[in-house]
Design a protein around this motif. Structure first.
Motif, short mmCIF file in Angstrom:
data_model
loop_
_atom_site.label_atom_id
_atom_site.label_comp_id
_atom_site.label_asym_id
_atom_site.label_seq_id
_atom_site.Cartn_x
_atom_site.Cartn_y
_atom_site.Cartn_z
N ALA A 36 0.85 -1.19 0.00
CA ALA A 36 0.00 0.00 0.00
C ALA A 36 0.88 1.24 0.00
CB ALA A 36 -0.93 0.02 1.20
N VAL A 37 0.34 2.33 -0.54
CA VAL A 37 1.07 3.60 -0.60
C VAL A 37 0.19 4.68 0.00
CG1 VAL A 37 2.16 5.31 -2.08
CG2 VAL A 37 2.29 2.87 -2.68
N PHE A 38 0.76 5.42 0.95
CA PHE A 38 0.05 6.51 1.61
C PHE A 38 0.95 7.75 1.62
CE2 PHE A 38 -2.42 2.98 2.99
CZ PHE A 38 -3.66 3.47 3.38
N GLU A 39 0.33 8.90 1.74
CA GLU A 39 1.08 10.13 1.98
C GLU A 39 0.79 10.60 3.39
OE1 GLU A 39 0.52 13.21 -0.86
OE2 GLU A 39 1.45 12.10 -2.52
N HIS A 40 1.86 10.82 4.19
CA HIS A 40 1.74 11.23 5.58
C HIS A 40 2.61 12.45 5.84
CE1 HIS A 40 0.05 7.54 7.94
NE2 HIS A 40 -0.75 7.94 6.97
N ILE A 41 2.19 13.18 6.86
CA ILE A 41 3.05 14.24 7.39
C ILE A 41 3.70 13.71 8.67
CG2 ILE A 41 3.14 16.57 8.34
CD1 ILE A 41 0.72 17.29 6.67
N HIS A 42 5.04 13.58 8.67
CA HIS A 42 5.79 13.15 9.84
C HIS A 42 6.48 14.36 10.45
CE1 HIS A 42 6.19 8.67 8.46
NE2 HIS A 42 4.93 9.05 8.66
N PHE A 43 6.66 14.32 11.77
CA PHE A 43 7.29 15.43 12.48
C PHE A 43 8.65 14.96 13.00
CE2 PHE A 43 2.79 16.17 12.60
CZ PHE A 43 2.67 17.53 12.35
N ASP A 44 9.71 15.68 12.61
CA ASP A 44 11.04 15.28 13.07
C ASP A 44 11.23 15.69 14.54
OD1 ASP A 44 11.57 17.99 13.08
OD2 ASP A 44 12.71 17.97 11.20
N LYS A 45 12.42 15.42 15.09
CA LYS A 45 12.64 15.65 16.51
C LYS A 45 12.63 17.13 16.89
CE LYS A 45 17.59 14.92 15.77
NZ LYS A 45 18.73 14.04 16.12
N THR A 46 12.69 18.02 15.88
CA THR A 46 12.56 19.47 16.17
C THR A 46 11.12 19.93 16.09
OG1 THR A 46 12.87 20.12 13.85
CG2 THR A 46 14.87 19.84 15.20
N GLY A 47 10.23 19.01 15.71
CA GLY A 47 8.82 19.36 15.58
C GLY A 47 8.44 19.90 14.21
N SER A 48 9.39 19.89 13.28
CA SER A 48 9.11 20.42 11.94
C SER A 48 8.40 19.36 11.10
CB SER A 48 10.41 20.83 11.24
OG SER A 48 11.08 21.83 11.99
N PRO A 49 7.34 19.74 10.39
CA PRO A 49 6.63 18.77 9.55
C PRO A 49 7.38 18.47 8.26
CG PRO A 49 5.62 20.92 9.32
CD PRO A 49 6.72 21.08 10.34
N ARG A 50 7.32 17.22 7.85
CA ARG A 50 7.92 16.81 6.57
C ARG A 50 6.96 15.83 5.90
NH1 ARG A 50 13.88 14.99 8.35
NH2 ARG A 50 14.04 14.44 6.12
N TYR A 51 6.88 15.95 4.61
CA TYR A 51 5.97 15.12 3.84
C TYR A 51 6.68 13.85 3.41
CZ TYR A 51 2.80 19.11 3.45
OH TYR A 51 1.96 20.14 3.73
N PHE A 52 5.97 12.71 3.56
CA PHE A 52 6.54 11.43 3.17
C PHE A 52 5.52 10.63 2.36
CE2 PHE A 52 9.46 12.46 6.54
CZ PHE A 52 10.65 11.92 6.12
N GLU A 53 6.06 9.88 1.40
CA GLU A 53 5.25 8.90 0.67
C GLU A 53 5.59 7.53 1.26
OE1 GLU A 53 4.41 9.02 -3.83
OE2 GLU A 53 6.00 7.50 -3.60
N ILE A 54 4.63 6.95 1.99
CA ILE A 54 4.84 5.71 2.73
C ILE A 54 4.53 4.52 1.83
CG2 ILE A 54 4.25 4.40 4.78
CD1 ILE A 54 5.56 7.11 5.32
N HIS A 55 5.53 3.64 1.66
CA HIS A 55 5.35 2.39 0.93
C HIS A 55 5.36 1.24 1.95
CE1 HIS A 55 6.02 3.91 -3.25
NE2 HIS A 55 6.54 4.92 -2.54
N GLY A 56 4.23 0.58 2.10
CA GLY A 56 4.13 -0.52 3.06
C GLY A 56 4.09 -1.88 2.36
N TYR A 57 4.93 -2.83 2.84
CA TYR A 57 5.02 -4.16 2.23
C TYR A 57 4.75 -5.22 3.33
CZ TYR A 57 7.43 -1.46 -1.35
OH TYR A 57 7.75 -0.54 -2.29
N PRO A 58 3.84 -6.16 3.08
CA PRO A 58 3.49 -7.14 4.12
C PRO A 58 4.56 -8.22 4.27
CG PRO A 58 2.26 -7.59 2.11
CD PRO A 58 3.03 -6.33 1.85
N ILE A 59 4.75 -8.68 5.55
CA ILE A 59 5.55 -9.87 5.85
C ILE A 59 4.61 -10.85 6.54
CG2 ILE A 59 7.50 -10.81 7.15
CD1 ILE A 59 8.81 -8.09 7.02
#
Length: 413
Positions: free
Chosen positions: A98-121
């Motif tokens: 599956a592919v999702f787009e998320h906003i992740h927050f780094d350790k300084t609290g700044s938002p960054r955009y990521f394209e999440i690729h999830g693969y099942p095990i």
């Protein structure tokens, strides 16, 4: 049963196996640490991060039991909702990547955009037990997309504003054009009325000239002629030479008055014009100009159909006379040729001189002056009766005036 101690061969095999496994683990660790973006292995049931590469350090320290949502979202519960769905839930349910787009927050609290690729095990029973998450940092792309959207929005706004301005200008221009057309129409109507009034005044003037010529011929002309006859009878009965001489002087004065009256009659409205026709009147006009002004004249007559409209005859005769006067005043010509020819439902008159010529364009620019206005007036009079007038000339090459007139007026009298 008590465990049997390993023999030296078994110890060597186990050591080699452990060494091989360690090398593979180190190789795998080195491989995932070489990835430029965050890499995780997450338990799908507890959301606990079981493995991560060094690229995840930007989001903080991963301790035992740290969940994905705590590390990247500062949340206390898994992601949910239509706009921020959970990749683990989607992969666990579909057993597919599956592919999702998320906003992740780094350790300084700044938002960054990521394209999440999830693969099942999957486990032995086929159920998903773990998920590999590889997060591609698309912050620059998202910022570029946002900048592009802003630029596009600004462009659309400017286009809309410009379109509105153009619509206003077009509306104002359309209004101005409409007003200009209305003004042009009114001007044409006024010009037509002025042309009509001017031409009617000219025609009325010509009728008065003709009536005056008739009056001169019928009253003063006949009275002078009768006076000559009576005086001749008296002369015959007078024997005194002195009185007879005085009577001769009086007779000469009367003869001069008769000639002047006849000339005035022809100038006002030649009897030939009504008695015989326009061709005869023009022929007499050209001959009289040669006698009075010393210009060699020629007349060509190819008229086969007579003009029955008295007003048109008078107007054409007067126009021809005006053009000949212009030749005398301005052309410095040695000769002039006048011709009249019948066309289909029209009469063509040409007056050609060998004078100094002129530039017709300059004449149009100064039509308010006496000579320019005269030619302009001729054109207006011809338009009124449905005819045409044009003049061709250039400096040093004489001039050619062309008159085209209908046999009858094309507008009501």
């Amino acid at each position: 049963m008590p465990q049997q101690p390993l023999n030296p061969v078994d110890h060597e095999f186990c050591d080699r196996a452990k060494s091989h496994i360690q090398r593979n683990n180190d190789l795998f660790r080195h491989a995932i640490d070489s990835l430029p973006n965050p890499f995780y292995v997450i338990d799908v049931n507890t959301f606990v991060i079981q493995m991560a590469n060094s690229a995840t350090h930007d989001f903080g320290e991963i301790k035992e039991g740290t969940t994905c949502y705590e590390l990247t979202h500062n949340r206390k519960s898994p992601c949910s909702g239509q706009n921020h769905g959970c990749p683990i839930a989607a992969v666990k349910k579909s057993i597919k990547p599956a592919v999702f787009e998320h906003i992740h927050f780094d350790k300084t609290g700044s938002p960054r955009y990521f394209e999440i690729h999830g693969y099942p095990i999957c486990g032995k029973n086929g159920a998903v037990v773990q998920m590999i998450e590889y997060a591609l940092d698309i912050t620059d792309r998202k910022n570029a997309e946002a900048a592009l959207r802003n630029a596009n929005d600004n462009l659309e706004r400017r286009v809309s504003e410009r379109t509105h301005d153009i619509e206003l200008v077009n509306a104002a221009l359309h209004k101005e054009i409409t007003e200009h057309k209305r003004t042009e129409k009114n001007l044409r109507e006024h010009q037509q009325k002025l042309r009509s009034v001017t031409s009617e005044l000219t025609i009325a003037e010509e009728r008065q000239r003709r009536q005056l010529a008739i009056d001169l011929h019928d009253s003063i002309g006949q009275a002078l002629a009768l006076s000559q006859i009576k005086l001749s009878q008296v002369q015959q009965s007078i024997q005194d030479e002195e009185i007879s001489g005085q009577l001769r002087d009086i007779h000469a004065l009367l003869e001069n008055a008769v000639q002047h009256t006849r000339t005035m009659t022809f100038e006002l409205s030649p009897p030939l014009l009504n008695d015989i026709g326009l061709d005869a009147a023009l022929e007499w006009l050209t001959e009289s100009f040669q006698e009075r002004h010393g210009i060699q004249t020629k007349f060509h007559n190819e008229q086969s159909e007579k003009i029955k409209d008295d007003d048109i005859r008078l107007m054409l005769y007067r126009i021809a006379r005006e053009l000949l006067i212009n030749v005398v005043k301005h052309a410095c010509a040695d000769s002039v040729t006048v011709s009249i020819k019948s066309l289909k439902k029209a009469i063509k008159i040409e007056i050609v001189d060998d004078g100094v010529g002129f530039d017709p364009r300059q004449l149009k620019r100064r039509h308010h002056e006496e000579d320019g206005f005269g030619l302009f007036s001729i054109g207006e009079r011809m338009k009124f009766i449905g005819g045409e007038f044009c003049i061709h000339s250039k400096p040093g090459h004489g001039a050619r005036a062309l008159i085209l007139a209908p046999l009858r007026r094309t507008i009501p009298k």
